[in-house]
Scaffold this motif. Structure first.
Motif, short mmCIF file in Angstrom:
data_model
loop_
_atom_site.label_atom_id
_atom_site.label_comp_id
_atom_site.label_asym_id
_atom_site.label_seq_id
_atom_site.Cartn_x
_atom_site.Cartn_y
_atom_site.Cartn_z
N MET A 1 0.86 -1.20 0.00
CA MET A 1 0.00 0.00 0.00
C MET A 1 0.88 1.24 0.00
O MET A 1 1.75 1.39 0.86
CB MET A 1 -0.91 0.00 1.23
CG MET A 1 -1.86 1.18 1.28
SD MET A 1 -2.91 1.10 2.76
CE MET A 1 -3.93 2.55 2.50
N SER A 2 0.68 2.15 -0.95
CA SER A 2 1.51 3.34 -1.03
C SER A 2 0.83 4.58 -0.49
O SER A 2 1.39 5.67 -0.54
CB SER A 2 1.90 3.59 -2.50
OG SER A 2 0.73 3.80 -3.28
N LEU A 3 -0.40 4.42 0.04
CA LEU A 3 -1.14 5.55 0.59
C LEU A 3 -1.70 5.17 1.94
O LEU A 3 -2.29 4.10 2.10
CB LEU A 3 -2.28 5.97 -0.35
CG LEU A 3 -3.19 7.10 0.15
CD1 LEU A 3 -2.43 8.41 0.23
CD2 LEU A 3 -4.41 7.24 -0.74
N ALA A 4 -1.50 6.06 2.92
CA ALA A 4 -2.07 5.86 4.26
C ALA A 4 -2.78 7.14 4.67
O ALA A 4 -2.30 8.24 4.40
CB ALA A 4 -0.98 5.50 5.27
N VAL A 5 -3.91 6.98 5.37
CA VAL A 5 -4.71 8.12 5.81
C VAL A 5 -4.98 7.98 7.31
O VAL A 5 -5.50 6.95 7.77
CB VAL A 5 -6.05 8.20 5.04
CG1 VAL A 5 -6.86 9.41 5.53
CG2 VAL A 5 -5.80 8.30 3.54
N LEU A 6 -4.60 9.02 8.07
CA LEU A 6 -4.80 9.04 9.52
C LEU A 6 -5.50 10.34 9.90
O LEU A 6 -5.59 11.28 9.09
CB LEU A 6 -3.48 8.93 10.27
CG LEU A 6 -2.65 7.67 10.08
CD1 LEU A 6 -1.72 7.83 8.89
CD2 LEU A 6 -1.83 7.36 11.33
N LYS A 7 -5.96 10.40 11.15
CA LYS A 7 -6.67 11.59 11.62
C LYS A 7 -5.93 12.20 12.81
O LYS A 7 -5.43 11.49 13.68
CB LYS A 7 -8.10 11.24 12.02
CG LYS A 7 -9.00 10.89 10.83
CD LYS A 7 -10.39 10.50 11.27
CE LYS A 7 -10.41 9.15 11.96
NZ LYS A 7 -11.78 8.69 12.27
N SER A 8 -5.91 13.53 12.83
CA SER A 8 -5.33 14.26 13.95
C SER A 8 -6.16 15.53 14.16
O SER A 8 -7.26 15.65 13.62
CB SER A 8 -3.85 14.59 13.66
OG SER A 8 -3.25 15.17 14.81
N ARG A 9 -5.63 16.48 14.93
CA ARG A 9 -6.35 17.71 15.25
C ARG A 9 -5.40 18.90 15.21
O ARG A 9 -4.24 18.81 15.60
CB ARG A 9 -6.97 17.64 16.65
CG ARG A 9 -8.05 16.58 16.81
CD ARG A 9 -9.40 17.08 16.36
NE ARG A 9 -10.33 15.97 16.13
CZ ARG A 9 -11.61 16.13 15.78
NH1 ARG A 9 -12.10 17.34 15.63
NH2 ARG A 9 -12.37 15.08 15.56
N ALA A 10 -5.92 20.02 14.71
CA ALA A 10 -5.22 21.30 14.80
C ALA A 10 -5.85 22.09 15.95
O ALA A 10 -6.82 21.65 16.57
CB ALA A 10 -5.33 22.07 13.49
N LEU A 11 -5.30 23.26 16.25
CA LEU A 11 -5.88 24.15 17.26
C LEU A 11 -6.20 25.49 16.62
O LEU A 11 -5.36 26.07 15.92
CB LEU A 11 -4.92 24.35 18.43
CG LEU A 11 -4.79 23.21 19.44
CD1 LEU A 11 -3.78 23.59 20.52
CD2 LEU A 11 -6.13 22.89 20.08
N ASN A 12 -7.41 25.99 16.87
CA ASN A 12 -7.81 27.32 16.43
C ASN A 12 -8.59 27.95 17.56
O ASN A 12 -9.79 27.81 17.65
CB ASN A 12 -8.65 27.22 15.15
CG ASN A 12 -9.01 28.59 14.61
OD1 ASN A 12 -8.32 29.57 14.86
ND2 ASN A 12 -10.12 28.67 13.89
N GLY A 13 -7.88 28.66 18.43
CA GLY A 13 -8.52 29.16 19.64
C GLY A 13 -8.87 27.99 20.54
O GLY A 13 -8.06 27.12 20.82
N MET A 14 -10.13 27.94 20.99
CA MET A 14 -10.60 26.84 21.81
C MET A 14 -11.08 25.66 20.97
O MET A 14 -11.39 24.60 21.49
CB MET A 14 -11.74 27.31 22.73
CG MET A 14 -11.29 28.27 23.81
SD MET A 14 -10.17 27.50 25.00
CE MET A 14 -11.23 26.28 25.75
N ASP A 15 -11.18 25.85 19.67
CA ASP A 15 -11.62 24.78 18.78
C ASP A 15 -10.43 23.92 18.36
O ASP A 15 -9.29 24.38 18.34
CB ASP A 15 -12.30 25.35 17.53
CG ASP A 15 -13.58 26.10 17.88
OD1 ASP A 15 -14.26 25.68 18.83
OD2 ASP A 15 -13.88 27.11 17.21
N ALA A 16 -10.72 22.67 18.00
CA ALA A 16 -9.69 21.76 17.51
C ALA A 16 -10.23 21.04 16.28
O ALA A 16 -10.68 19.89 16.36
CB ALA A 16 -9.30 20.75 18.60
N PRO A 17 -10.21 21.71 15.12
CA PRO A 17 -10.75 21.09 13.91
C PRO A 17 -9.95 19.86 13.50
O PRO A 17 -8.73 19.80 13.69
CB PRO A 17 -10.64 22.21 12.87
CG PRO A 17 -9.61 23.14 13.39
CD PRO A 17 -9.69 23.06 14.88
#
Length: 507
Positions: free
Chosen positions: A1-17
């Motif tokens: 498999m040459s493609l992997a997809v994972l999830k994380s979070r950024a920070l924007n003020g009190m939000d974490a999109p």
């Protein structure tokens, strides 16, 4: 498999999109590229990830590696994306199974040896993970550094899996038995309430102690005016010890803000924050800001106390930024590229001298300040800001004989019991503290009797109060009545509230 997809979070003020980390391996000259609006810390993760993989005895693919952090228009900062990038490379190159990666979200900064270092904002990220999976079909699972596990586990709906290193995370996905898998972190037992300096240590100053008791019961702001050495800072330091106990929701809100600056630790759980910035602090330090918006002192004091000593020594423009948060309880930081909202429901305690030398009105007669100098000094506190401070009291110098006596005042525990009883009375009646009552609610819950109403009208006419000042005095009178266990506001309650608004000359 040459493609992997994972999830994380950024920070924007009190939000974490949510951020989707896509890792693609392609043939061609070896290269490592990160796209998706990464800032400097994220760009530097290339070197950290390469060294961590090699030192953990994994093979670093000699291929063209492209990492995409989506959405592309959201700025990405800090080293929290190191862990998902490293896992994506390993999954795309077939060194770890990729099937179970979609069940988790990842965050963590890697050292060159592959150890996981703590990140900031873990609590805000966990909140966001739970919100995004609120449908109940899947339990939110979060893999992050062990140093952040206690704060993240305060959100009890999330499954927190702490790890010490990249190897531990990889072993979790490669393990065939439960023994080698990461163990779910259980939140620690609730900590005991923090101990603060005691009110009984302050000699005399009964009026000031009474005013602070009223302020604590109704969440009112206070300005203490008096010569140096009269105990203003001592009183302020002991004020958090008489505040009502924090609810779980208040504690979580406060902890989430502290987490954004890596300033939260589990031993501070359910402890009212006490912030005391120096008078040289800038407006950005006080309310927050920066290219990547960070919370300022007023947000770090959320659900706690902001103590401003030597109030007139602050730059006037710095003090003026407090006006809106004192009313609204939040602050919005606007920049060209982004906007961030932070909570700022703090209780302001301020202290100042009556004049530049500090001894105006003192019995020692040392003051040589002219009336013009005193007026200019006090005018550094603008009328609109002073109007928003509920209690303005004099803290007079104690006679020598009182200073030589042993301190024998009430303890903070005794005062806190009365405050707690008044607070619970407000919650039963209106569901909020008196300071947060709206104009309509003031008309409903703060109606004085006939004599008290006439006394208040006379004071408003004599001192030329604004409508805001009138309503604030009414709310203070309501708190005084609550401390006395009275259902109605009498003239005695109004008279005491009026006395708490005459420390400085009228603006």
């Amino acid at each position: 498999m040459s493609l992997a997809v994972l999830k994380s979070r950024a920070l924007n003020g009190m939000d974490a999109p949510q951020v989707t980390v896509e890792v693609h391996l392609a043939n061609g000259l070896p290269a490592f590229t990160i796209v998706g609006l990464p800032e400097t810390e994220v760009k530097e993760s290339k070197d950290r990830v390469r060294a961590a993989l090699q030192n953990a005895r994994f093979e670093f693919p000699a291929k063209r590696i492209t990492v995409n952090l989506a959405p592309a228009d959201l700025p990405k900062e800090s080293g929290r994306f190191d862990l998902p990038i490293a896992l994506g490379i390993l999954a795309a190159s077939g060194q770890i199974p990729a099937d179970a990666l979609a069940q988790y979200e990842f965050a963590g900064e890697l050292s060159l040896s592959g150890e996981l270092r703590p990140i900031r904002g873990a609590l805000a990220m966990t909140f966001a993970i739970c919100k995004s999976t609120a449908d109940g079909h899947t339990e939110p699972a979060f893999i992050l550094p062990r140093a952040n596990a206690d704060e993240a586990a305060l959100v009890t709906d999330a499954a927190i899996y702490p790890a010490d290193s990249l190897l531990q995370v990889c072993a979790h996905f490669a393990a065939v038995d439960e023994e080698n898998k990461l163990q779910r972190h259980r939140p620690q037992a609730a900590m005991q309430r923090r101990t603060y300096p005691d009110f009984s240590e302050v000699k005399g100053q009964l009026q000031a102690k009474r005013a602070l008791e009223v302020a604590a019961a109704g969440n009112h702001s206070v300005l203490m005016v008096g010569p140096p050495g009269t105990g203003k800072s001592m009183l302020a330091a002991r004020f958090p010890g008489i505040l009502p106990s924090m609810t779980d929701q208040e504690a979580l809100e406060s902890a989430a803000v502290q987490s954004l600056t890596s300033g939260f630790s589990i031993d501070k759980w359910k402890s009212r924050p006490f912030r005391a910035p120096h008078h040289t602090a800038s407006a950005v330090a006080l309310v927050g800001g920066g290219g990547t918006p960070r919370p300022g002192e007023i947000s770090l004091a959320h659900q706690g106390v902001l103590f401003l000593d030597e109030l007139p020594e602050f730059d006037r423009r710095v003090l003026e930024v407090l006006r809106e948060p004192l009313e609204s309880g939040h602050i919005t930081i606007s920049r060209a590229a982004r906007q961030a909202d932070f909570p700022a429901r703090f209780q302001l305690i301020a202290a100042m001298n009556p004049c530049p030398c500090g001894y105006f009105g003192h019995s020692n007669g040392k003051c040589r300040c002219t009336p013009d100098i005193i007026a200019r000094y006090q005018d550094k506190i603008s009328g609109p800001l002073l109007d928003r401070i509920d209690l303005q009291i004099q803290v007079a110098a104690l006679p020598h004989e009182d200073l030589l006596k042993q301190a024998s005042g009430e303890s903070s525990t005794v005062v806190a019991q009365r405050v707690e009883a008044a607070f619970e009375r407000q919650q039963r009646r209106q569901g909020k503290v008196n300071n947060l009552l709206s104009t309509t609610e003031i008309d409903t819950y703060c109606r004085p009797d006939g004599n008290a109403d006439q006394l208040l009208k006379n004071a408003m006419s004599k001192f030329n109060w604004s409508a805001r000042a009138y309503h604030r005095v009414l709310k203070v009178a309501r708190t005084i009545a609550d401390l006395a266990g009275a259902d109605h506001i009498s003239s005695a309650h109004v008279a005491e509230a009026i006395q708490y608004r005459r420390a400085l000359r009228e603006h």
